[in-house]
Design a protein around this motif. Structure first.
Motif, PDB file in Angstrom:
ATOM      1  N   TYR A 296      -5.317   7.526  13.772  1.00  0.00           N
ATOM      2  CA  TYR A 296      -5.910   8.449  12.810  1.00  0.00           C
ATOM      3  C   TYR A 296      -5.744   9.892  13.273  1.00  0.00           C
ATOM      4  CZ  TYR A 296      -9.484  11.031  10.246  1.00  0.00           C
ATOM      5  OH  TYR A 296     -10.148  11.959   9.488  1.00  0.00           O
ATOM      6  N   ARG A 297      -5.332  10.769  12.349  1.00  0.00           N
ATOM      7  CA  ARG A 297      -5.220  12.200  12.611  1.00  0.00           C
ATOM      8  C   ARG A 297      -6.080  12.940  11.608  1.00  0.00           C
ATOM      9  NH1 ARG A 297      -3.741  10.238  16.389  1.00  0.00           N
ATOM     10  NH2 ARG A 297      -1.798  10.435  17.575  1.00  0.00           N
ATOM     11  N   PRO A 298      -7.108  13.668  12.070  1.00  0.00           N
ATOM     12  CA  PRO A 298      -7.988  14.379  11.143  1.00  0.00           C
ATOM     13  C   PRO A 298      -7.218  15.399  10.314  1.00  0.00           C
ATOM     14  CG  PRO A 298      -8.930  14.318  13.352  1.00  0.00           C
ATOM     15  CD  PRO A 298      -7.519  13.842  13.471  1.00  0.00           C
ATOM     16  N   ASN A 299      -7.597  15.564   9.080  1.00  0.00           N
ATOM     17  CA  ASN A 299      -7.031  16.578   8.203  1.00  0.00           C
ATOM     18  C   ASN A 299      -7.659  17.917   8.557  1.00  0.00           C
ATOM     19  OD1 ASN A 299      -6.825  18.376   5.881  1.00  0.00           O
ATOM     20  ND2 ASN A 299      -5.920  16.611   4.830  1.00  0.00           N
ATOM     21  N   ALA A 300      -6.852  18.817   9.124  1.00  0.00           N
ATOM     22  CA  ALA A 300      -7.383  20.091   9.615  1.00  0.00           C
ATOM     23  C   ALA A 300      -7.977  20.930   8.491  1.00  0.00           C
ATOM     24  CB  ALA A 300      -6.274  20.876  10.320  1.00  0.00           C
ATOM     25  N   LEU A 301      -7.321  20.903   7.307  1.00  0.00           N
ATOM     26  CA  LEU A 301      -7.826  21.696   6.201  1.00  0.00           C
ATOM     27  C   LEU A 301      -9.177  21.184   5.731  1.00  0.00           C
ATOM     28  CD1 LEU A 301      -7.436  23.882   4.085  1.00  0.00           C
ATOM     29  CD2 LEU A 301      -6.154  22.223   2.690  1.00  0.00           C
TER      30      LEU A 301
ATOM     31  N   ASN B 106     -16.503  22.476   8.244  1.00  0.00           N
ATOM     32  CA  ASN B 106     -17.066  23.287   9.339  1.00  0.00           C
ATOM     33  C   ASN B 106     -17.076  24.770   9.052  1.00  0.00           C
ATOM     34  OD1 ASN B 106     -17.243  20.944  10.805  1.00  0.00           O
ATOM     35  ND2 ASN B 106     -15.324  21.264  11.906  1.00  0.00           N
ATOM     36  N   LYS B 107     -16.366  25.177   7.984  1.00  0.00           N
ATOM     37  CA  LYS B 107     -16.130  26.586   7.689  1.00  0.00           C
ATOM     38  C   LYS B 107     -15.393  27.257   8.840  1.00  0.00           C
ATOM     39  CE  LYS B 107     -20.032  27.012   4.535  1.00  0.00           C
ATOM     40  NZ  LYS B 107     -21.264  27.742   4.157  1.00  0.00           N
ATOM     41  N   LYS B 108     -14.566  26.474   9.553  1.00  0.00           N
ATOM     42  CA  LYS B 108     -13.756  26.995  10.647  1.00  0.00           C
ATOM     43  C   LYS B 108     -12.329  26.491  10.476  1.00  0.00           C
ATOM     44  CE  LYS B 108     -17.399  27.446  14.137  1.00  0.00           C
ATOM     45  NZ  LYS B 108     -17.295  28.906  14.229  1.00  0.00           N
TER      46      LYS B 108
ATOM     47  N   VAL C  19     -13.537  39.779  10.635  1.00  0.00           N
ATOM     48  CA  VAL C  19     -13.284  38.857  11.742  1.00  0.00           C
ATOM     49  C   VAL C  19     -13.041  39.686  13.004  1.00  0.00           C
ATOM     50  CG1 VAL C  19     -12.321  37.044  10.281  1.00  0.00           C
ATOM     51  CG2 VAL C  19     -10.789  38.768  11.270  1.00  0.00           C
ATOM     52  N   PRO C  20     -13.306  39.110  14.189  1.00  0.00           N
ATOM     53  CA  PRO C  20     -13.043  39.830  15.437  1.00  0.00           C
ATOM     54  C   PRO C  20     -11.567  40.224  15.531  1.00  0.00           C
ATOM     55  CG  PRO C  20     -14.310  37.839  15.853  1.00  0.00           C
ATOM     56  CD  PRO C  20     -13.867  37.766  14.429  1.00  0.00           C
TER      57      PRO C  20
ATOM     58  N   LEU D 280      -2.926  38.126   3.145  1.00  0.00           N
ATOM     59  CA  LEU D 280      -2.550  36.715   3.273  1.00  0.00           C
ATOM     60  C   LEU D 280      -3.369  36.026   4.355  1.00  0.00           C
ATOM     61  CD1 LEU D 280      -0.626  34.311   2.677  1.00  0.00           C
ATOM     62  CD2 LEU D 280       0.905  35.256   4.409  1.00  0.00           C
ATOM     63  N   LEU D 281      -3.509  36.687   5.495  1.00  0.00           N
ATOM     64  CA  LEU D 281      -4.274  36.096   6.600  1.00  0.00           C
ATOM     65  C   LEU D 281      -5.745  35.957   6.234  1.00  0.00           C
ATOM     66  CD1 LEU D 281      -2.540  37.998   9.527  1.00  0.00           C
ATOM     67  CD2 LEU D 281      -2.342  35.555   9.013  1.00  0.00           C
ATOM     68  N   ASP D 282      -6.246  36.869   5.427  1.00  0.00           N
ATOM     69  CA  ASP D 282      -7.623  36.765   4.939  1.00  0.00           C
ATOM     70  C   ASP D 282      -7.764  35.541   4.044  1.00  0.00           C
ATOM     71  OD1 ASP D 282     -10.270  37.459   4.559  1.00  0.00           O
ATOM     72  OD2 ASP D 282      -9.830  38.824   2.899  1.00  0.00           O
ATOM     73  N   GLU D 283      -6.774  35.324   3.181  1.00  0.00           N
ATOM     74  CA  GLU D 283      -6.794  34.139   2.308  1.00  0.00           C
ATOM     75  C   GLU D 283      -6.707  32.846   3.118  1.00  0.00           C
ATOM     76  OE1 GLU D 283      -3.586  34.629  -0.404  1.00  0.00           O
ATOM     77  OE2 GLU D 283      -4.471  36.367  -1.409  1.00  0.00           O
ATOM     78  N   LYS D 284      -5.985  32.886   4.229  1.00  0.00           N
ATOM     79  CA  LYS D 284      -5.872  31.709   5.105  1.00  0.00           C
ATOM     80  C   LYS D 284      -7.131  31.506   5.953  1.00  0.00           C
ATOM     81  CE  LYS D 284      -1.575  30.621   4.079  1.00  0.00           C
ATOM     82  NZ  LYS D 284      -1.247  29.360   3.386  1.00  0.00           N
ATOM     83  N   ARG D 285      -8.057  32.442   5.839  1.00  0.00           N
ATOM     84  CA  ARG D 285      -9.345  32.377   6.548  1.00  0.00           C
ATOM     85  C   ARG D 285      -9.171  32.281   8.064  1.00  0.00           C
ATOM     86  NH1 ARG D 285     -13.209  32.227   2.849  1.00  0.00           N
ATOM     87  NH2 ARG D 285     -12.781  31.351   0.792  1.00  0.00           N
ATOM     88  N   VAL D 286      -8.302  33.120   8.595  1.00  0.00           N
ATOM     89  CA  VAL D 286      -8.179  33.177  10.054  1.00  0.00           C
ATOM     90  C   VAL D 286      -9.512  33.615  10.638  1.00  0.00           C
ATOM     91  CG1 VAL D 286      -5.702  33.633  10.000  1.00  0.00           C
ATOM     92  CG2 VAL D 286      -7.294  35.552  10.040  1.00  0.00           C
ATOM     93  N   GLU D 287      -9.788  33.148  11.835  1.00  0.00           N
ATOM     94  CA  GLU D 287     -11.078  33.442  12.472  1.00  0.00           C
ATOM     95  C   GLU D 287     -11.022  34.649  13.405  1.00  0.00           C
ATOM     96  OE1 GLU D 287     -13.523  29.969  13.686  1.00  0.00           O
ATOM     97  OE2 GLU D 287     -11.677  28.863  13.309  1.00  0.00           O
ATOM     98  N   GLY D 288      -9.821  35.141  13.648  1.00  0.00           N
ATOM     99  CA  GLY D 288      -9.668  36.306  14.510  1.00  0.00           C
ATOM    100  C   GLY D 288      -8.296  36.913  14.317  1.00  0.00           C
ATOM    101  N   MET D 289      -8.143  38.184  14.730  1.00  0.00           N
ATOM    102  CA  MET D 289      -6.884  38.895  14.540  1.00  0.00           C
ATOM    103  C   MET D 289      -6.441  39.554  15.841  1.00  0.00           C
ATOM    104  SD  MET D 289      -5.419  38.813  11.562  1.00  0.00           S
ATOM    105  CE  MET D 289      -4.359  40.205  11.946  1.00  0.00           C
ATOM    106  N   ILE D 290      -5.138  39.505  16.112  1.00  0.00           N
ATOM    107  CA  ILE D 290      -4.524  40.285  17.182  1.00  0.00           C
ATOM    108  C   ILE D 290      -3.529  41.232  16.533  1.00  0.00           C
ATOM    109  CG2 ILE D 290      -3.025  40.244  19.204  1.00  0.00           C
ATOM    110  CD1 ILE D 290      -4.299  37.617  20.003  1.00  0.00           C
ATOM    111  N   PHE D 291      -3.730  42.506  16.734  1.00  0.00           N
ATOM    112  CA  PHE D 291      -2.894  43.549  16.142  1.00  0.00           C
ATOM    113  C   PHE D 291      -2.095  44.170  17.271  1.00  0.00           C
ATOM    114  CE2 PHE D 291      -1.953  47.748  14.484  1.00  0.00           C
ATOM    115  CZ  PHE D 291      -1.703  47.528  13.137  1.00  0.00           C
ATOM    116  N   ALA D 292      -0.760  44.066  17.203  1.00  0.00           N
ATOM    117  CA  ALA D 292       0.065  44.392  18.369  1.00  0.00           C
ATOM    118  C   ALA D 292       1.043  45.531  18.126  1.00  0.00           C
ATOM    119  CB  ALA D 292       0.845  43.154  18.820  1.00  0.00           C
TER     120      ALA D 292
END
Length: 334
Positions: free
Chosen positions: A47-52, A58-60, A141-142, A112-124
């Motif tokens: 069994y592999r959990p569905n991440a989505l 979990n809202k994560k 998000v952090p 797009l990343l906001d729509e994907k509900r990322v939990e954090g951002m790295i701006f490089a």
């Protein structure tokens, strides 16, 4: 057909809710014996959990977004290696976006990343404009900056002190007996890797009583920028014995142009680069350079971001150490 959570519950003889609590590592509502029973069923059924689906519950999403201005550069590849290694260890997925230093494209990716509900951002490696900051603020998000920083906005960052590193590179050439030293720089209006490196170069020369006008703004940091800028610099300052290039790729571009000019490096002209990317080792002759700990910077950025995601507080920014890597492109005149 893939096994479902219902299949796991049936084989382990427990409820679906119990399986869900165990897979989501909840600490309540089941015994250790039940946990082992469920995990055995998971292994047996494959069994592999569905991440989505798990993310919706979990809202994560266990996902972070990374924005780079140029994804194909050697500096980027080293930063990304460090980012992905630590993110993988922490169970985070990484979405990487190549902005090409274009404002409209950057804002599109932030949405797009906001729509994907990322939990954090790295701006490089890019200037944090007002528009970018407002988009990040809206995402709520952090965010950690890597290889860049903002004087206006108090976001934590991981980077080398570009002024000090440039000063060190120039001082190294001076210690080797060079007095006529030029620089191929990035854009002077670039507050991240442009003006700080130019100021460091000029400060080192001035502190040693030397001239500070032999600077060519190459308008970028690529091989081609270095190759094109080299003849311009040498035509204006033909007596130069040494050159500081603001990136390794620019330095290797200058090496290529020097070869076409029939100048021998380091016999006729010494060259030092900046970054200690892979190309510095591969060039002929191997390039002396200022090392940024790029991979470690990427690792630190993810560690900082993970801490922010857990605590909700901003950590202290980190200035990483630089060092001179001596190879074979600088001649000692002393």
């Amino acid at each position: 057909m893939n096994a479902t959570i219902k299949d796991v519950a049936k084989q382990a003889n427990v409820s679906i809710a119990t399986v869900s609590r165990i897979l989501n590592q909840s600490s309540k509502g089941y015994s250790e014996e039940t946990r082992q029973q469920v995990m055995k069923a998971v292994d047996e059924l494959g069994y592999r959990p569905n991440a989505l689906a798990r993310g919706l519950i979990n809202k994560k999403t266990q996902t972070i977004g990374v924005l780079f201005p140029e994804i194909s550069g050697m500096v980027t590849s080293e930063l990304l290696h460090g980012i992905e290694e630590v993110a993988h260890h922490l169970g985070q997925s990484v979405i990487v976006c190549n902005t090409a230093s274009q404002g409209e494209k950057t804002l599109k990716y932030l949405n797009l990343l906001d729509e994907k509900r990322v939990e954090g951002m790295i701006f490089a490696s890019e200037v944090l404009t007002d528009e970018y900051y407002e988009a990040l603020k809206k995402m709520n998000v952090p965010t950690v900056l890597v290889s860049t920083k903002s004087a206006k906005y108090s976001l934590p960052y991981v980077k080398v002190d570009d002024h000090d590193a440039s000063y060190a590179a120039t001082s190294y050439l001076i210690r080797k007996g060079h007095k006529d030293i030029g620089m191929i720089s990035g854009m002077e209006e670039d507050p991240i890797a442009g003006s700080p490196r130019i100021r460091g170069f000029k400060a080192a020369l001035e502190d040693h009583g030397l001239r500070s006008d032999a600077v060519i703004d190459a308008r970028g940091f690529s091989f081609e920028h270095g190759k094109v800028a080299f003849p311009e610099l040498m035509l204006e300052h033909p007596l130069l014995t040494a050159l500081f290039a603001a990136s390794d790729e620019m330095a290797v571009g200058a090496l290529s142009s020097a070869y076409e000019w029939k100048l021998r490096v380091p016999d006729d002209l010494s060259i030092i680069g900046y970054d200690n990317s892979k190309i510095a080792e591969m060039s002929i002759p191997p390039l002396t350079t200022i090392a940024q700990p790029l991979r470690e910077m990427g690792e630190k950025a993810v560690e900082m971001l993970s801490g922010m995601m857990k605590s909700g507080t901003n950590p202290q920014s980190i200035i990483m150490p630089h060092q001179i890597i001596e190879r074979h492109t600088v001649r000692d005149l002393t």
